[in-house]
Design an enzyme around this catalytic site. Sequence first.
Site, short mmCIF file in Angstrom:
data_model
loop_
_atom_site.label_atom_id
_atom_site.label_comp_id
_atom_site.label_asym_id
_atom_site.label_seq_id
_atom_site.Cartn_x
_atom_site.Cartn_y
_atom_site.Cartn_z
CG ASP A 11 -2.12 0.84 1.11
OD1 ASP A 11 -2.33 1.42 0.03
OD2 ASP A 11 -2.87 0.94 2.09
CG ASN A 59 -7.39 -2.25 -6.41
OD1 ASN A 59 -6.46 -2.98 -6.13
ND2 ASN A 59 -7.76 -1.27 -5.59
C1 FPP Z 1 -1.88 0.23 -3.41
O1 FPP Z 1 -1.43 1.56 -3.44
C2 FPP Z 1 -1.29 -0.52 -4.52
C3 FPP Z 1 -1.99 -1.05 -5.56
C4 FPP Z 1 -3.45 -0.97 -5.67
C5 FPP Z 1 -1.30 -1.73 -6.68
C6 FPP Z 1 -0.09 -2.54 -6.34
C7 FPP Z 1 0.67 -2.82 -7.55
C8 FPP Z 1 2.03 -2.81 -7.67
C9 FPP Z 1 2.94 -2.59 -6.53
C10 FPP Z 1 2.73 -2.98 -8.95
C11 FPP Z 1 2.28 -4.05 -9.84
C12 FPP Z 1 2.56 -5.41 -9.40
C13 FPP Z 1 3.23 -6.32 -10.13
C14 FPP Z 1 3.15 -7.78 -9.79
C15 FPP Z 1 4.05 -5.92 -11.28
P1 FPP Z 1 -2.47 2.72 -3.62
O2 FPP Z 1 -2.55 3.07 -5.04
O3 FPP Z 1 -3.77 2.34 -2.98
O4 FPP Z 1 -1.77 3.86 -2.81
P2 FPP Z 1 -2.48 5.04 -2.01
O5 FPP Z 1 -3.32 4.38 -0.94
O6 FPP Z 1 -1.32 5.79 -1.45
O7 FPP Z 1 -3.27 5.82 -3.01
#
Ligand code: FPP
Length: 235
Positions: A11, A59
Amino acid sequence: MGLQHLAVIMDGNGRWAKKHHLPRLAGHRAGAESLDRTMHWCKEAGISYLTVYAFSTENWKRSKGEVAGLMKLLSHFIKAKEKELIKNGIAFRVIGRREDLSPKLQKEIAALEEKTKGGDFTLVVALSYGGRDEIVRAAAKLAAKGLLGSNRVGLGSDRVDEEAFASCLDTAGIPDPDLIIRTSGELRLSNFLLWQAAYAEFYFTDVLWPDFDKAEFDKAIASFSKRERRMGGRL
Ligand code: FPP
């Protein structure tokens, strides 16, 4: 007790991007690099499974652009990492509603799973994943096999037990996570590995996922090692 399976809720990519005045997707790209580093630290530490929450069933509600960008990033990761995964004996496996993904991405995933089968370390990527959804699908699978009739509930020898149920989950054959890390200060499970988390230890940190470094990884592992894991029993 050893740490065989680490699971991570990655996250804080969005907040990291904002902090650096970059678009959200740049945060996800940095998150993918952080995942790459973490995977190697896990291997070095003798951990056998790393499961990461890359995309939840929730998501899909994000903007079209962000969803498309994340899918592209996954597809890129699959292509870019193939050689490295094979060379390092890393098996790739996806859990979640893979049928929600584009046919092209599904094909790429299946091909990589096939090519990396038999690795001694497994990277499990949760995609279009929700713990409740996984449990409902497992129940439906059992019902389709005729194993959920009233004659199967109760104490009879042919009842559906926890082992039979778990074998219908996407994680069939994978041991439960010993430790679950969540970055960026949120203290929730957010529908991740609901069944499998029954006895997991938790480690929460304020560090944003792209900033998750070796020092923080070591801290999480050290905190796990210090805890007494009783699994509901007496020592
Ligand atoms: C949460 O951060 C993260 C995600 C929804 C996506 C996670 C994906 C990756 C780390 C990269 C892709 C993975 C692979 C296997 C290549 P957020 O966007 O919710 O962050 P925030 O809460 O700060 O907005």
